[in-house]
Design an enzyme around this catalytic site. Structure first.
Site, PDB file in Angstrom:
ATOM      1  N   ASN A   1      -9.812   4.729  -0.610  1.00 37.76           N
ATOM      2  CA  ASN A   1      -8.403   5.090  -0.558  1.00 37.76           C
ATOM      3  C   ASN A   1      -7.563   4.058  -1.311  1.00 37.76           C
ATOM      4  O   ASN A   1      -7.559   2.895  -0.914  1.00 37.76           O
ATOM      5  CB  ASN A   1      -7.928   5.186   0.889  1.00 37.76           C
TER       6      ASN A   1
ATOM      7  N   HIS B   1       0.890  -1.168   0.000  1.00 38.71           N
ATOM      8  CA  HIS B   1       0.000   0.000   0.000  1.00 38.71           C
ATOM      9  C   HIS B   1       0.923   1.210   0.000  1.00 38.71           C
ATOM     10  O   HIS B   1       1.603   1.480   0.983  1.00 38.71           O
ATOM     11  CB  HIS B   1      -0.878  -0.030   1.252  1.00 38.71           C
TER      12      HIS B   1
ATOM     13  N   GLY C   1     -13.504   3.271   1.962  1.00 34.09           N
ATOM     14  CA  GLY C   1     -13.704   1.899   1.506  1.00 34.09           C
ATOM     15  C   GLY C   1     -15.070   1.639   0.920  1.00 34.09           C
ATOM     16  O   GLY C   1     -16.085   2.139   1.421  1.00 34.09           O
TER      17      GLY C   1
ATOM     18  N   ASP D   1     -10.356  -4.575  -3.921  1.00 33.65           N
ATOM     19  CA  ASP D   1     -10.150  -3.879  -2.646  1.00 33.65           C
ATOM     20  C   ASP D   1     -11.469  -3.818  -1.880  1.00 33.65           C
ATOM     21  O   ASP D   1     -11.828  -2.792  -1.288  1.00 33.65           O
ATOM     22  CB  ASP D   1      -9.575  -2.485  -2.861  1.00 33.65           C
TER      23      ASP D   1
END
Length: 404
Positions: A265, A167, A311, A292
């Site tokens: 994100n 990340h 998210g 994700d």
């Protein structure tokens, strides 16, 4: 193929791996109803980047609900990120998570181990102890800020033969931002996240990859310059792969709304970034598409762009969105999409394909409605989007795990 003789099998140049899984199971009575040219059989999709929230945050999602949502999306293998409680940063913590997976998952679930203890970035975790039970190492949700910590982790991961899935986010450049630092942020008075916060750390990591020789994977790539850096690294022969998400390929910040379901994100970037991502997919710079999948409670996503949790969910919408908005308009070939969703992630992370596949009705048309999701998370920017393609059945390990 007796019962499904008219079904079309999309193998995308994987006859050797897919044949093993199909022939053994197509005679199951569960599939005998799918005897029509409109049904397509795909090898089981593989998502190398999901959040199933258990242990620690089961009010958002559990391994049981997350794996069932994955099955509904045609996935038979997923890799779970370690931002949990306890964080899988030791054998003891990892075994706690793996026990839940063994007892409750309906598909193959492969956990990541954390790069650093408690994902705090201060001390490298017990990579050696965890290595036999993890697919790789990641501190997803946080970038490893220290060059020395990342260099140490890469060296140890290289010795273990495990990839680092990074990340990439430089905390010093965030400045309280929560959406892309672009036109929408300026017009609506929001604090933006600059693109350099992502590509700057990718550039740093690529230098460390040159030093250590580690297998390196970049999570959720979202910017034009990130794609350019990774393309150059591949040209130089570095052992580098990357992923992007469906939302980054079909949306940009001009499509934002004042709603928490548009907050993720990294954030939705500008139009030029989206175009660069599509080009990266087409030329092979971007190796795979990962959702994700990051569920939160309704309350956590009801606080607008500024205060909602980062998210969105994605397992149940990924294929329909990509098929409808990239394949049907002729931007992407269907075979290429299967490579991105199945073949490439499995090859990179060493995840085999046995009797795993899904059956899709590509002519089914409907509007995406989060109320229908099997995931506990309902926040998606695709609410109300009209799509084609519905998963009718998913087989994992030769056993039916989902049936529409």
């Amino acid at each position: 193929m007796t019962e499904v003789t008219k079904a079309k099998v999309i193998s995308a140049s994987l006859d050797s791996v897919f044949a093993e899984g199909v022939g053994a199971s197509l005679s199951t009575p569960e599939l005998s109803v799918f005897n029509s040219p409109r049904f397509v059989i795909f090898p089981g999709f593989c998502d190398v980047h999901v959040h199933f929230r258990e242990p620690g945050f089961s009010y958002k999602e559990t391994i049981a609900t997350g794996s069932l949502a994955a099955a509904r999306g045609g996935y038979t293998a997923v890799c779970t990120m370690p931002n949990l409680d306890p964080v899988p940063d030791s054998v003891e913590h990892l075994d706690f998570q793996r026990d839940i997976i063994r007892k409750t998952a309906c598909i193959h679930v492969y956990p990541y181990g954390a790069i650093t203890v408690a994902e705090q970035g201060l001390q490298v975790a017990d990579l050696e102890g965890m290595a036999p039970g993890v697919i790789g190492f990641s501190d997803d949700g946080r970038g490893v800020q220290s060059d020395d910590r990342m260099r140490q982790a890469m060296g140890r991961a290289k010795a273990l033969g495990k990839p680092i899935a990074a990340h990439c986010e430089d905390n010093t450049l965030l400045r309280g931002g929560y959406i892309h630092e672009g036109e929408y942020a300026r017009v609506h008075g929001h604090r933006g996240i600059c693109s350099e916060s992502e590509w700057g750390q990718i550039a740093r990591d690529l230098k460390l990859v040159k030093e250590t020789g580690v297998s390196y994977h970049v999570c959720h790539v979202s910017t034009k310059k990130s794609v350019a850096l990774i393309r150059r690294a591949k040209e130089e022969g570095l052992d580098v792969t990357c992923e992007t998400g469906p939302h980054y390929l079909v949306m940009d910040d001009s499509m934002l709304q004042e709603d928490g379901r548009f907050k993720m994100n990294p954030p939705l970037r500008g139009r030029e970034d989206r175009e660069a991502l599509i080009q990266g997919v087409l030329d092979g710079t971007i190796d795979m598409i990962a959702t994700d999948h990051a569920p939160h409670s309704a309350a956590e996503k009801s606080r607008g762009l500024e205060k909602s949790a980062f998210g969105i969910v994605g397992l149940e919408t990924a294929f329909p969105i990509l098929y409808t908005y990239l394949v049907k308009p002729g931007i992407l070939r269907l075979e290429k999409l299967v490579e991105l969703l199945c073949i490439n992630p499995r090859k990179r992370f060493g995840i085999g394909l046995g009797c795993d596949y899904s059956v899709w009705d590509l002519e089914a048309e409907y509007a995406i409605d989060p109320a229908d999701f099997l995931s506990m998370g309902k926040a998606t920017p695709f609410t109300g989007w009209n799509v084609s393609g519905k998963c009718m059945a998913t087989i994992c390990g030769g056993k039916p795990v989902y049936r529409d």
